[in-house]
Scaffold this active site. Structure first.
Site: not given
Ligand code: GAL
Length: 738
Positions: A366, A457
């Site tokens: 990210e 994710e």
């Molecule tokens: C994302 C991140 C993860 C975690 C996640 C929580 O933005 O890449 O490491 O923090 O959010 O939902």
């Protein structure tokens, strides 16, 4: 020749460091320890994570054979290791997730090794320099080896496979040696026996294998072969290898020539109390949980390379791996870049012979675009391994696409929360998506055109859920996962989706629920399932593992408005039967074309059985059928009482060898039907004779179960445990061998 001896025992540890401590020779004044080791163990919740962000020091005496070359190999030291030999500084290694080696001079046989470990979040080392949503802990938390080498030994081996047609491959074994020698190369397996000789010369060498017809590796068929290099009788190298075609395309992911839908979760490697410092067996156990309990076919090693044992277990059990370099949103400067590139090298060289790894992540998770840095990470990765594609996880739409696969964190599904909040406050989310909320954005919306694309994710912080939350929240958590997984299956251009995340994990004060936990897992940090786990588990082949999880605690008044339905049943069964008050209420099948119709196994929804407030309430049985046979039954009582304390141990025998071993103790407090009592409070008292209970002897009851690990100490040959909760008392004995 190369021989490796693990040296996880006979270490000494100082939890404080002051200048020149590394010169100390009276080691007995320090604490005697075994690896893996965490410099500061933490309570489960509400601790100060700064407590481990300091310098500590490890010592060990090492005896070597001066007739050969000797190296100390560290598999992982968090975060910066300053290595001293006999009081002299010999090496610095920055970064806690990749291996490094230090050579011992053969001027003497006895050496005193000291490792000053800096666990602070230094801004010259990835992932540090700004906020990160996880803890890194500190210490020598993976194995250490004394490696002896003499004559010919193999450096940086790469078993480079090339597909010719269908299951026909050629391969090259590329390696370096520092001395010439005649070597034998063997590649064997149940249907293959290749044997050849190579006259290796100083520098780079290539052994070319003939064309081979093989049994291809896949999660469903994790077929491995054994690669061995010998010099006469001496074993120089041994590695399990596999053959598979893995390609992310604009039309989805292809495995061994067939379109293949990826369903996965992210994994952080932290455990309660000891953080990262859990022995190899527990890294391997996570692979079993991900593959067999959750039924996944991919794991992303968020946000760093995980242990060798973990990756090897993914090869063995069959789990695709997306492995990535350390980092979280922040890109540092100067030396930080050099360390990141070093991490790319160390990760790829370590794991490029593991068939489970199908994608390298070469951007900081990210982070913003950085043309210069990511041009370099991609080039280095491709040079070290031209056989795999690169990815790099972004949250940005239309970010500079230097990789082969656009790997995207898509948190656009919010279950309607943005609209709801807009009515009350101005909401800003970093996703800032202005599309209809369908689960996922399309590839075109994100990238502007079709490209190889994987969702890396979703869910996570959008809907944190504790295992001990109220039933409706646990249900909504599961449904949100189901919406996105369904959307991923629906869109043929999306290779699949890897959700956030498998297990709850510990974090800094500026993330999570304030108690230093991000409750983002489909399982908690003890690896106990929430309802959302069943969304994944129920997508696996029922012939392998029939699953049926009704999302209910079967209470009369815990849901809003005292409703007990609908009950979503996540199952891979053909149909289910419901019995209420001992009488069959009929059979239920999946709704055709329903909301989750793209899932391999959409949930079955029970809408009946509603009651009026105060009406009599009865027991419920839900029965899963496969081909007309009963395969799973779940029974609920309408009047649960505290009925029993059930104590289970993962091991009846532990092998301690040179390092510690641990058994997981699961203590369930159950009702008459064996169901957990979700709102029970308190702790189970666990007295031990022998060993040590990690986290202490009062084990908190969370959502009806109390889970802990009991470890061996060097002198332990038996561990006797007595668990007490109220009037219940149970005993368990674990033998310790080795
Ligand atoms: C994302 C991140 C993860 C975690 C996640 C929580 O933005 O890449 O490491 O923090 O959010 O939902």
């Amino acid at each position: 020749m190369e021989s490796r001896q693990r040296i996880n025992d006979k270490w000494f540890f100082s939890s404080t460091y002051e200048t020149d401590l590394e010169k100390e020779t009276e080691l007995e004044t320090f604490e005697a320890i075994q690896l893996p080791h965490n410099t500061v163990n933490l309570p489960y919740q509400y601790f100060d994570e700064k407590s481990y962000q300091k310098e500590t020091c490890y010592f060990r005496k090492v005896t070597i054979d001066p007739m050969v070359r000797n190296f100390i190999r560290f598999e992982g030291v968090m975060a910066v290791a300053e290595v001293y030999l006999n009081g002299e500084h010999v090496a610095t290694h920055k970064g806690g997730y990749t291996p490094f080696e230090v050579e011992l001079p053969n001027t003497q046989t006895e050496h005193l090794l000291a490792v000053v470990v800096d666990g602070s979040e230094r801004d010259d080392v990835p992932p540090f320099g700004a906020a990160i949503d996880y803890l890194t802990y500190s210490g020598i938390y993976r194995d250490v080896f004394l490696v002896e080498r003499h004559g010919v030994f193999i450096e940086e081996p790469f078993f480079k496979i090339k597909n010719k047609a269908e299951n026909t491959y050629t391969a090259e074994l590329v390696f370096n040696v520092q001395e010439a020698g005649t070597l034998q190369v063997l590649l064997t397996g149940e249907d293959l026996a290749i044997e050849g000789t190579i006259d290796a010369t100083v520098g780079a060498n290539t052994f070319v294998f003939p064309e081979m017809t093989v049994n291809e590796w896949s999660p469903e068929n994790p077929h491995l072969y054994e690669l061995v290099i010998l010099e006469e009788e001496d074993l120089l190298y041994q590695q399990k290898v596999g053959f598979r075609r893995a390609e992310f395309t604009k039309d989805g992911f292809y495995l061994n020539g067939e379109n293949y839908s990826i369903i996965g979760l992210n994994r952080h490697q932290d455990y309660p109390y000891v953080g990262y410092a859990m022995p190899e067996e527990w890294q391997v156990e996570d692979v079993r949980v991900l593959k067999h309990e959750l039924g996944l076919n991919m794991v992303r090693t968020s946000h760093y390379p995980q242990s060798l044992a973990f990756i090897a277990a993914c090869d063995e059990l069959g789990l695709l791996v997306f492995e990535e370099i350390p980092g979280w949103q922040h890109i540092g400067e100067g030396e930080w870049h050099d360390v990141l590139l070093q991490n790319v090298r160390e990760m790829v060289v370590r794991d490029r012979n593991n068939p489970s790894v199908v994608l390298w992540g070469v951007r900081v998770n990210e982070s913003d675009d950085h043309h210069e840095l990511y041009t370099k990470t991609n080039a280095l990765c491709r040079e070290l391994d031209p056989t795999r594609q690169t990815g790099g996880v972004r949250y940005l739409e239309r970010s500079e696409f230097l990789e082969d696969v656009y790997t995207m964190n898509d948190f656009s599904y919010d279950g309607g929360d943005t609209e709801r909040l807009k009515r009350e406050i101005e909401v800003a989310t970093y996703d800032n998506v202005q599309v209809e909320r369908k689960g996922l954005r399309t590839v075109e919306q994100v990238v502007g055109e079709k490209v190889p694309y994987l969702v890396t994710e979703y869910a996570g912080h959008m809907y944190p859920t504790k295992r001990f939350d109220q039933e409706e929240r646990l249900i909504e958590h599961a449904m949100r996962h189901a919406v996105v997984v369904n959307a991923a299956y629906e869109n043929p251009n999306i290779s699949g989706a890897v959700g956030w995340c498998a297990f709850d994990y510990h974090t800094h004060e500026n993330f999570g629920s304030g108690d230093r936990i991000c409750y983002h897992g489909v399982m908690d940090n003890f690896r106990v399932s929430k309802f959302a786990a069943s969304v994944y588990a129920s997508q696996q082949d029922p012939k392998q593992n029939p699953i049926m999880v009704p999302l209910t605690n079967w209470t009369r008044g815990d849901r809003n408005m005292a409703q007990s339905v609908p009950i979503y049943v996540f199952t891979n069964c053909d149909e289910i039967e419901v019995r209420y008050n001992g009488k069959s209420r009929g059979f239920y099948q999946r709704e055709e074309g329903g909301k989750f119709s793209h899932l391999p196994y959409p949930p079955i929804v029970l809408k009946e059985f509603n009651f009026l407030w105060g009406e009599p309430f009865g027991p419920l049985d839900v029965i899963g059928y496969l081909n007309g046979e009963v395969v799973v039954t779940k029974e609920y009582t309408n009047e649960p009482v505290l009925h029993d304390l059930v104590v289970e141990t993962s091991h009846e025998t532990l092998i301690k060898s040179d390092r510690w071993a641990a058994a997981k103790i699961t203590m369930k407090i159950v009702d008459q039907k064996g169901n957990l009592l979700p709102f029970l409070m308190g702790s189970v008292r666990l007295e031990n004779e022998g060993g040590e209970v990690l986290g202490g002897n009062d084990v908190p009851v969370i959502g009806g179960s109390a889970v802990c690990w009991v470890r061996t100490l060097p002198e332990t040959d038996q561990i006797k445990l007595v668990a007490t909760y109220g009037e219940f008392k149970k005993e368990v004995t674990i033998q310790v061998e080795g």
